[in-house]
Write a protein that holds these residues in place. Structure first.
Motif, PDB file in Angstrom:
ATOM      1  N   ASP A 261     -34.602  -7.228  37.828  1.00 21.77           N
ATOM      2  CA  ASP A 261     -34.164  -6.353  36.748  1.00 21.77           C
ATOM      3  C   ASP A 261     -32.800  -6.857  36.270  1.00 21.77           C
TER       4      ASP A 261
ATOM      5  N   HIS B 130     -37.442  -5.927  33.199  1.00 21.57           N
ATOM      6  CA  HIS B 130     -37.788  -5.372  34.506  1.00 21.57           C
ATOM      7  C   HIS B 130     -39.200  -5.827  34.853  1.00 21.57           C
TER       8      HIS B 130
ATOM      9  N   CYS C  51     -30.308 -15.233  42.532  1.00 25.01           N
ATOM     10  CA  CYS C  51     -30.105 -14.150  43.498  1.00 25.01           C
ATOM     11  C   CYS C  51     -30.515 -14.562  44.910  1.00 25.01           C
TER      12      CYS C  51
ATOM     13  N   ARG D 277     -25.625  -7.130  34.024  1.00 25.82           N
ATOM     14  CA  ARG D 277     -26.030  -6.598  35.320  1.00 25.82           C
ATOM     15  C   ARG D 277     -27.319  -7.285  35.751  1.00 25.82           C
TER      16      ARG D 277
ATOM     17  N   ARG E 293     -30.228  -7.363  39.129  1.00 25.44           N
ATOM     18  CA  ARG E 293     -30.674  -6.776  40.394  1.00 25.44           C
ATOM     19  C   ARG E 293     -32.007  -7.430  40.760  1.00 25.44           C
ATOM     20  N   THR E 294     -32.063  -8.001  41.956  1.00 24.37           N
ATOM     21  CA  THR E 294     -33.302  -8.588  42.457  1.00 24.37           C
ATOM     22  C   THR E 294     -33.584  -8.013  43.837  1.00 24.37           C
ATOM     23  N   GLU E 295     -34.815  -7.524  43.995  1.00 22.48           N
ATOM     24  CA  GLU E 295     -35.228  -6.982  45.285  1.00 22.48           C
ATOM     25  C   GLU E 295     -36.237  -7.940  45.918  1.00 22.48           C
TER      26      GLU E 295
ATOM     27  N   VAL F  24     -31.713  -5.971  48.718  1.00 19.19           N
ATOM     28  CA  VAL F  24     -31.355  -5.931  47.304  1.00 19.19           C
ATOM     29  C   VAL F  24     -30.119  -6.793  47.086  1.00 19.19           C
TER      30      VAL F  24
ATOM     31  N   GLU G 176     -27.542  -7.142  44.153  1.00 22.61           N
ATOM     32  CA  GLU G 176     -27.147  -6.483  42.909  1.00 22.61           C
ATOM     33  C   GLU G 176     -25.742  -6.923  42.549  1.00 22.61           C
TER      34      GLU G 176
ATOM     35  N   THR H 117     -22.726  -7.253  39.064  1.00 21.62           N
ATOM     36  CA  THR H 117     -22.288  -7.222  37.673  1.00 21.62           C
ATOM     37  C   THR H 117     -21.842  -8.622  37.312  1.00 21.62           C
TER      38      THR H 117
ATOM     39  N   GLY I 148     -20.750  -8.747  43.409  1.00 23.38           N
ATOM     40  CA  GLY I 148     -21.768  -7.841  43.915  1.00 23.38           C
ATOM     41  C   GLY I 148     -21.929  -7.902  45.406  1.00 23.38           C
TER      42      GLY I 148
END
Length: 675
Positions: free
Chosen positions: A61, A84, A114, A131, A133-135, A144, A146, A148, A156
């Motif tokens: 995301d 996403h 990430c 921003r 975010r990768t899970e 996670v 995450e 900025t 992050g």
């Protein structure tokens, strides 16, 4: 049926003790010495590798703002965007229909950023992000990443979704890469790959050692056009393709071989440098000795060529003798002068003391006689007048002042005689000492005269010697004689206690370490290669079968070397991987990676984390049929290993849409971007 690489190791390699014994025999060193050398250089026996770990990306995301397309900057403000996606096990695809700038590769690069901490994104795309975010799931733990992003710089953390604990944090590009490097190596049970490299432009410099860490391992997760020239990974430095081959197949002894090889190269360079220094020092000393010997022979020849000095030499010898005698005489004269001065000064002090004693005795006698004749009328203390009664007591023999009894006249006479006798003795002693002092003064004057005469003789002798030395022949001979003596001493010193200086440079420890490490590398290489060769035969069969299915109809056979080289026979000719077209390289790179993954999964020892990212598999001379076959084979691979995840990005969405499982294709509308 393919054999487990661990089984092969058990059959052929033997235990660690056998490895140590083999090293001891090859290096001709005791086993204890072998253990010490290996421990010192960090070389450990890796006979079995830890269990494989798995990575599964579950969500990506990101959002940000990008500028308007060219020509619309004045009409449209900056365009915000957000993407996403929630992939899972199996084959997942990001696709567009004939549009190459749809953002597919950027999504892949963000995922890789990430996971590995090192950015491969284009700078402009990174500057658009705000921003990210990768899970992902590492084994059974959901994690996670995450952050900025400000001006392309990330800040992050890595957080466990199970516990909420922050596992790593970062602020900046370098900090992000270092944090993910340490975190992933630890979680995946990997060790940094040791490397060594000679500095450029300095052939005598020692190798610079370093490490290839998680970002280098992670290149085995990614296949794209930039890395087509390499069968595995995206670069060939530090034998990275070989290391990735070992990673795919879980080869035992491979880390041991690499560690021993790097350590041996460093020690070999140190040994070579030490030998060169010792040889250079020995050569310099030999050259110096040769030059000193040459100078000595020249000075000796020069001395022999000088004419005999005759009278000049005799005059010089006489001058030396005269100066020596004059110096001795002057010394004696100075000592005699010092003794005479001491004697004279002592007698003068005695004479002075006796003269004062005589004067004191005379003054005392006169004072006594004077005071005895006085008739005091008052007390000298308080000025009280002496009364008649007091005077009457004096007639009776008592003092009129203190009432003490006055001495009898006979007592006065006896006492006066004693004082007179003492004064006479002092006068006689004074006269004797005065005579001795006068004699000592004469001796002192004579000693002073003799000292002056001796000093003059020394000065004259020195002048005569200097005159003799000024003779040209004498001066030159003296100079040459001194030069010969100095050179003889220098030559004797260098052929005596310095003669065996070459042997003082002790390179034995380096020689022992070099022999042990070389034997360790060879023994580990033999075990690692024997294990790999058995399983590579099965991998080669899969490469040929899959390659033919992907349009390489002329492919006859391949040979996959233990150094991650690929030799190809097609159309009756032998080819190297690097000599093939880009389309052929892409097909073979994908099928080789797929075959290695299949074998690692079947054997249960492959250490590849089970994530494969393929960017644009249909871009290089691959027709629709071949692309479909390639994707079908990747789907079959994930069916065989449900935990495996393959993420593909392609601009030929219409060719693969029917092959990707339902819900696992993200297809951009015609002419549009994914985000």
């Amino acid at each position: 049926m393919s054999r487990s690489i661990t089984q092969v190791e058990d059959d052929t390699a033997g235990p660690v003790e056998a490895w140590l014994e083999e090293i001891a025999g090859a290096s001709q060193q005791p086993v204890e010495v072998v253990r010490e050398v290996l421990a010192e250089h960090g070389v450990r026996a890796h006979t079995a590798l830890p269990r494989p770990h798995r990575i599964l990306v579950t969500a990506v995301d990101f959002e940000g703002v990008r500028p308007a397309p060219d020509g619309q900057q004045h009409d449209v403000a900056d365009i915000p965007f957000r993407f996403h996606w929630e992939p899972g096990p199996g084959v997942w695809c990001l696709a567009s229909t004939g549009k190459n700038e749809a953002g597919k590769s950027s999504v892949l690069e963000i995922i890789l950023w990430c996971l590995r901490g090192r950015a491969g994104l284009q700078r402009d795309v990174r500057s658009w992000l705000r921003r990210v975010r990768t899970e992902f799931v590492l084994d059974d733990e959901p994690l996670v990443v995450e952050m900025t992003v400000t001006g392309g710089i990330p800040t992050g953390s890595v957080v466990s979704k199970q516990t909420g604990a922050e596992l790593a944090s970062f602020d900046g590009m370098k900090a992000f890469e270092e944090s993910m490097d340490a975190f992933m190596l630890d979680r995946l049970g990997l060790e940094p790959l040791r490397t060594q490299q000679k500095p450029r432009g300095d052939v005598e410099a020692l190798p610079v050692t370093g490490e290839l860490s998680w970002p280098s391992y992670a290149s085995g997760l990614y296949i794209n056009r930039k890395g087509l020239g390499h069968l595995l990974g995206n670069e060939s430095r530090n034998a990275l393709p070989t290391r990735l081959l070992e990673l795919f197949l879980g080869a035992p002894w491979a880390p041991t071989m690499v560690a021993a090889s790097v350590a041996q190269k460093v020690v070999a360079a140190q040994l070579s440098a030490a030998r060169q220094r010792a040889a250079a020092d020995a050569q310099a000393r030999r050259a110096q000795l040769g030059e000193l010997t040459r100078q000595l022979e020249a000075e000796r020849a020069r001395l022999e060529a000088l004419p005999e000095q005759g009278q000049a030499a005799a005059d010089l010898s006489a001058a030396y003798r005269t100066l020596t005698a004059a110096t001795a005489t002057a010394g004696e004269a100075q000592r005699a002068l010092a003794a005479a001065r001491l004697r004279h000064d002592t007698l003068e002090e005695q004479r002075h003391s006796l003269a004062q004693a005589v004067q004191t005795a005379q003054e005392a006698a006169l004072a006594q006689a004077f005071f005895h004749t006085l008739m005091p009328s008052v007390c000298p203390r308080c000025d009280t007048k002496v009364s008649k009664e007091q005077w009457a007591r004096e007639q009776e023999g008592h003092c009129s002042l203190c009432t003490s009894r006055l001495p009898e006249p006979t007592d006065h006479d006896a006492h006066g005689d004693e004082e007179t006798e003492t004064t006479d003795d002092l006068r006689r002693a004074l006269a004797g000492v005065q005579q001795e002092a006068e004699d000592a003064a004469g001796l002192l004057a004579a000693a002073q005269a003799q000292a002056l005469t001796a000093a003059d003789a020394v000065a004259r002798a020195e002048t005569a010697l200097q005159e003799a030395l000024k003779n040209p022949g004498t001066s030159e001979r003296r100079t040459v004689e001194l030069a010969v003596a100095r050179l003889e001493g220098a030559v004797a010193e260098r052929t005596g206690r310095f003669a065996d200086l070459d042997a003082a440079v002790d390179i034995t420890p380096l020689e022992v370490a070099n022999a042990v490490l070389k034997a360790a590398e060879k023994a580990a290489h033999t075990r690692r290669t024997a294990a790999l060769k058995h399983v590579l035969k099965d991998v080669e069969k899969d490469i040929v079968t899959m390659g033919r299915a992907l349009g390489l109809e002329m492919l006859q056979c391949v040979e996959l070397g233990t150094g991650a080289t690929l030799t190809v026979w097609k159309g009756g000719q032998q080819h190297t991987y690097g000599s093939l077209t880009e389309g052929e390289q892409l097909r073979l790179k994908i099928v080789t990676t797929t075959a290695l993954l299949r074998h690692g999964i079947r054997s249960g020892v492959g250490r590849h984390p089970g994530l494969l990212i393929v960017d644009s598999p249909g871009a290089e001379e691959v027709d629709s049929k071949d692309l479909r076959l390639m994707v079908q084979d990747l789907v079959k691979l994930t069916d065989m290993a449900p935990e495996l995840q393959v993420i593909i990005a392609t601009a030929r969405g219409e060719d693969v849409a029917s092959l990707i499982p339902e819900g696992q294709l993200r297809l951009a509308p015609p002419g549009a971007r994914l985000w």
